[in-house]
Design a protein around this motif. Structure first.
Motif, PDB file in Angstrom:
ATOM      1  N   GLU A   3       9.463  -1.460 -10.805  1.00  0.00           N
ATOM      2  CA  GLU A   3       8.050  -1.856 -10.711  1.00  0.00           C
ATOM      3  C   GLU A   3       7.131  -0.719 -11.138  1.00  0.00           C
ATOM      4  OE1 GLU A   3       8.600  -5.031  -6.995  1.00  0.00           O
ATOM      5  OE2 GLU A   3       7.575  -3.127  -6.663  1.00  0.00           O
ATOM      6  N   ALA A   4       7.493   0.517 -10.795  1.00  0.00           N
ATOM      7  CA  ALA A   4       6.683   1.670 -11.191  1.00  0.00           C
ATOM      8  C   ALA A   4       6.613   1.788 -12.705  1.00  0.00           C
ATOM      9  CB  ALA A   4       7.261   2.953 -10.588  1.00  0.00           C
ATOM     10  N   LEU A   5       7.729   1.597 -13.380  1.00  0.00           N
ATOM     11  CA  LEU A   5       7.745   1.674 -14.841  1.00  0.00           C
ATOM     12  C   LEU A   5       6.931   0.537 -15.454  1.00  0.00           C
ATOM     13  CD1 LEU A   5      11.495   2.626 -15.303  1.00  0.00           C
ATOM     14  CD2 LEU A   5       9.505   4.102 -15.735  1.00  0.00           C
ATOM     15  N   GLU A   6       7.009  -0.643 -14.852  1.00  0.00           N
ATOM     16  CA  GLU A   6       6.221  -1.779 -15.340  1.00  0.00           C
ATOM     17  C   GLU A   6       4.727  -1.505 -15.186  1.00  0.00           C
ATOM     18  OE1 GLU A   6       5.531  -6.550 -14.401  1.00  0.00           O
ATOM     19  OE2 GLU A   6       7.358  -5.564 -13.691  1.00  0.00           O
ATOM     20  N   ALA A   7       4.335  -0.946 -14.052  1.00  0.00           N
ATOM     21  CA  ALA A   7       2.922  -0.641 -13.818  1.00  0.00           C
ATOM     22  C   ALA A   7       2.428   0.448 -14.762  1.00  0.00           C
ATOM     23  CB  ALA A   7       2.716  -0.219 -12.367  1.00  0.00           C
ATOM     24  N   GLU A   8       3.254   1.456 -14.999  1.00  0.00           N
ATOM     25  CA  GLU A   8       2.870   2.518 -15.933  1.00  0.00           C
ATOM     26  C   GLU A   8       2.646   1.942 -17.328  1.00  0.00           C
ATOM     27  OE1 GLU A   8       4.334   7.019 -16.741  1.00  0.00           O
ATOM     28  OE2 GLU A   8       5.894   5.476 -16.937  1.00  0.00           O
ATOM     29  N   ALA A   9       3.555   1.063 -17.761  1.00  0.00           N
ATOM     30  CA  ALA A   9       3.434   0.454 -19.086  1.00  0.00           C
ATOM     31  C   ALA A   9       2.203  -0.446 -19.187  1.00  0.00           C
ATOM     32  CB  ALA A   9       4.697  -0.347 -19.402  1.00  0.00           C
ATOM     33  N   ALA A  10       1.786  -1.008 -18.050  1.00  0.00           N
ATOM     34  CA  ALA A  10       0.622  -1.906 -18.041  1.00  0.00           C
ATOM     35  C   ALA A  10      -0.704  -1.161 -18.015  1.00  0.00           C
ATOM     36  CB  ALA A  10       0.711  -2.846 -16.843  1.00  0.00           C
ATOM     37  N   GLY A  11      -0.662   0.179 -17.871  1.00  0.00           N
ATOM     38  CA  GLY A  11      -1.886   0.965 -17.937  1.00  0.00           C
ATOM     39  C   GLY A  11      -2.383   1.540 -16.638  1.00  0.00           C
ATOM     40  N   ALA A  12      -1.554   1.529 -15.594  1.00  0.00           N
ATOM     41  CA  ALA A  12      -1.984   2.113 -14.318  1.00  0.00           C
ATOM     42  C   ALA A  12      -2.267   3.606 -14.490  1.00  0.00           C
ATOM     43  CB  ALA A  12      -0.908   1.911 -13.257  1.00  0.00           C
ATOM     44  N   ASP A  13      -3.205   4.117 -13.693  1.00  0.00           N
ATOM     45  CA  ASP A  13      -3.551   5.537 -13.712  1.00  0.00           C
ATOM     46  C   ASP A  13      -2.792   6.321 -12.645  1.00  0.00           C
ATOM     47  OD1 ASP A  13      -5.850   5.649 -15.718  1.00  0.00           O
ATOM     48  OD2 ASP A  13      -6.506   4.057 -14.376  1.00  0.00           O
ATOM     49  N   VAL A  14      -2.437   5.643 -11.551  1.00  0.00           N
ATOM     50  CA  VAL A  14      -1.717   6.263 -10.431  1.00  0.00           C
ATOM     51  C   VAL A  14      -0.744   5.232  -9.891  1.00  0.00           C
ATOM     52  CG1 VAL A  14      -1.953   7.119  -8.051  1.00  0.00           C
ATOM     53  CG2 VAL A  14      -3.564   7.886  -9.816  1.00  0.00           C
ATOM     54  N   ILE A  15       0.430   5.685  -9.481  1.00  0.00           N
ATOM     55  CA  ILE A  15       1.422   4.817  -8.845  1.00  0.00           C
ATOM     56  C   ILE A  15       1.416   5.084  -7.339  1.00  0.00           C
ATOM     57  CG2 ILE A  15       3.861   4.254  -8.652  1.00  0.00           C
ATOM     58  CD1 ILE A  15       2.604   3.394 -11.314  1.00  0.00           C
ATOM     59  N   VAL A  16       1.282   4.029  -6.544  1.00  0.00           N
ATOM     60  CA  VAL A  16       1.382   4.134  -5.088  1.00  0.00           C
ATOM     61  C   VAL A  16       2.767   3.626  -4.696  1.00  0.00           C
ATOM     62  CG1 VAL A  16       0.421   3.441  -2.863  1.00  0.00           C
ATOM     63  CG2 VAL A  16      -1.095   3.754  -4.841  1.00  0.00           C
ATOM     64  N   ALA A  17       3.636   4.538  -4.299  1.00  0.00           N
ATOM     65  CA  ALA A  17       5.013   4.187  -3.952  1.00  0.00           C
ATOM     66  C   ALA A  17       5.074   3.792  -2.479  1.00  0.00           C
ATOM     67  CB  ALA A  17       5.942   5.363  -4.234  1.00  0.00           C
ATOM     68  N   GLN A  18       5.360   2.519  -2.219  1.00  0.00           N
ATOM     69  CA  GLN A  18       5.361   1.982  -0.854  1.00  0.00           C
ATOM     70  C   GLN A  18       6.788   1.867  -0.331  1.00  0.00           C
ATOM     71  OE1 GLN A  18       4.922  -2.236  -0.102  1.00  0.00           O
ATOM     72  NE2 GLN A  18       3.249  -1.872   1.333  1.00  0.00           N
ATOM     73  N   GLY A  19       7.130   2.725   0.629  1.00  0.00           N
ATOM     74  CA  GLY A  19       8.438   2.648   1.253  1.00  0.00           C
ATOM     75  C   GLY A  19       8.548   1.467   2.194  1.00  0.00           C
ATOM     76  N   MET A  20       9.778   1.101   2.505  1.00  0.00           N
ATOM     77  CA  MET A  20      10.006  -0.055   3.376  1.00  0.00           C
ATOM     78  C   MET A  20       9.483   0.167   4.788  1.00  0.00           C
ATOM     79  SD  MET A  20      14.077   0.235   4.290  1.00  0.00           S
ATOM     80  CE  MET A  20      13.961  -0.857   5.686  1.00  0.00           C
TER      81      MET A  20
END
Length: 357
Positions: free
Chosen positions: A163-180
């Motif tokens: 999902e992080a790679l998909e968001a980066e490719a879609a143009g996100a500026d920051v990734i918020v990594a949500q743990g379980m």
């Protein structure tokens, strides 16, 4: 603290005009303007979970925060799921089950009554926050272009490296990594896969930080300085805190919910679809436990509508057993202190742990 870590945190804070690398999580239904204003005034970033708000409410929320603070805030929306597949027999069974935990549930309770997503997006753009964030997927390309044209940065919530790679490719500026460990709804892009892709923050965060070229914000199970310091050591540029702020006076949640958070051990929460149809982490209360053996939950937002009468009555009665009491696994670390004091203390203590003082 290593020079690289210190430079990473400083660069993030400078980019978003923050005095400390702590963001409030955008919790739909639990993000009153006073809480965001307090976090922003202390030097962090406030947040609005706008899922349940219409355009006028979004505008009003932003105006109230700006009247109380000149700090930064983010506004957040869910990316809509496809229309739910309805099952009349299943819903009838659910209404009967839910009637044992609250008022009788009318047949029409499950009819979806969501907000207009495009109108909400337009209202967020008009409000002009520093950041617009997403959960449950990525924004459409045309909206991403409008955000960038307005100078608004996009923070994309993810629960896996893919999902992080998909968001980066879609143009996100920051990734918020949500743990379980996070309380409330899982940010999984595919609702049906959420329960099968439960990755803890200690595993997810360094993997995401290694996979993308964007700054990463860590969220899920962070409620004290040890968690803040650990997240930064694992590659985060900042942290995002939700449950850790819910016992503050500015949050204004029901006393029974706040008391439940104070008593909770990590094992006293569970991930369940029982309240809304979307997987979310809540206190291990009576209804949530019983629902595990009850009728299968309907999809979101049908389940949310069906549980509405029960949730409303439980909130009115202060009855935690049937209340929608979202909670992360670090709930027991949350303190009943003013929000500004919480975020200031967390950063001061984290700095000490990291050798910054």
């Amino acid at each position: 603290m290593s020079a690289a870590l210190e430079a990473r945190v400083r660069a993030f804070c400078e980019a978003y005009a923050l005095q400390l690398p702590i963001l409030m999580a955008p919790m739909a239904g639990a993000c009153p303007p006073a809480l965001s204003a307090a976090v922003a005034t202390a030097g962090g970033m406030g947040a609005c979970g706008a899922l349940l708000m219409g355009p006028e409410e979004i505008a009003g929320w932003a105006a109230q925060v700006r009247s109380a603070s000149n700090g930064a805030f983010q506004m957040n929306l869910w990316i809509p799921d496809p229309a739910p597949v309805r099952d009349a027999a299943q819903e009838a069974a659910l209404r009967g089950f839910l009637g044992g935990w609250g008022p009788e549930v009318p047949a029409e309770a499950g009819d979806p009554k969501g907000q207009d997503f495009e109108a909400q997006c337009a209202a967020m753009l008009a409000a002009g926050p520093a950041v617009i964030s997403s959960i449950m997927g990525v924004y459409p390309p045309e909206f991403v272009a409008r955000m960038k044209a307005a100078g608004i940065r996009w923070f994309a919530t993810v629960t896996t490296v893919a999902e992080a790679l998909e968001a980066e490719a879609a143009g996100a500026d920051v990734i918020v990594a949500q743990g379980m460990e996070a309380g409330g709804h899982r940010g999984a892009f595919e609702a049906g896969e959420a329960a099968r892709r439960l990755v803890g923050l200690f595993a997810l965060l360094p993997a995401v930080a290694d996979a993308v070229k964007l700054p990463v914000v860590a969220t899920g199970g962070i409620a004290d300085a040890r968690g803040v310091a650990a997240a930064l050591m694992l590659g985060a540029s900042a942290v995002q805190i939700g449950t850790g702020l819910l016992r503050t006076p500015e949050a204004g949640i029901a006393p029974a919910w706040a008391d439940g958070l104070a008593r909770a051990r990590p094992e006293d929460t569970l991930a369940t679809r029982a309240y809304s149809g979307r997987l979310g982490r809540a206190l291990r209360a009576g209804f949530a436990e019983a629902a595990e053996a009850g009728p299968e939950a309907a999809p979101y937002p049908v389940q949310r509508g069906l549980t509405g009468p029960m949730r409303a009555q439980a909130a009115k009665d202060g009855r935690l057993e049937a209340m929608q009491a979202w909670a992360g696994q670090a709930a027991g670390l949350a303190r009943a202190e003013p929000a500004g004091e919480v975020v200031t203390r967390l950063w001061e203590e984290a700095r000490a742990l990291l050798g910054l003082v």
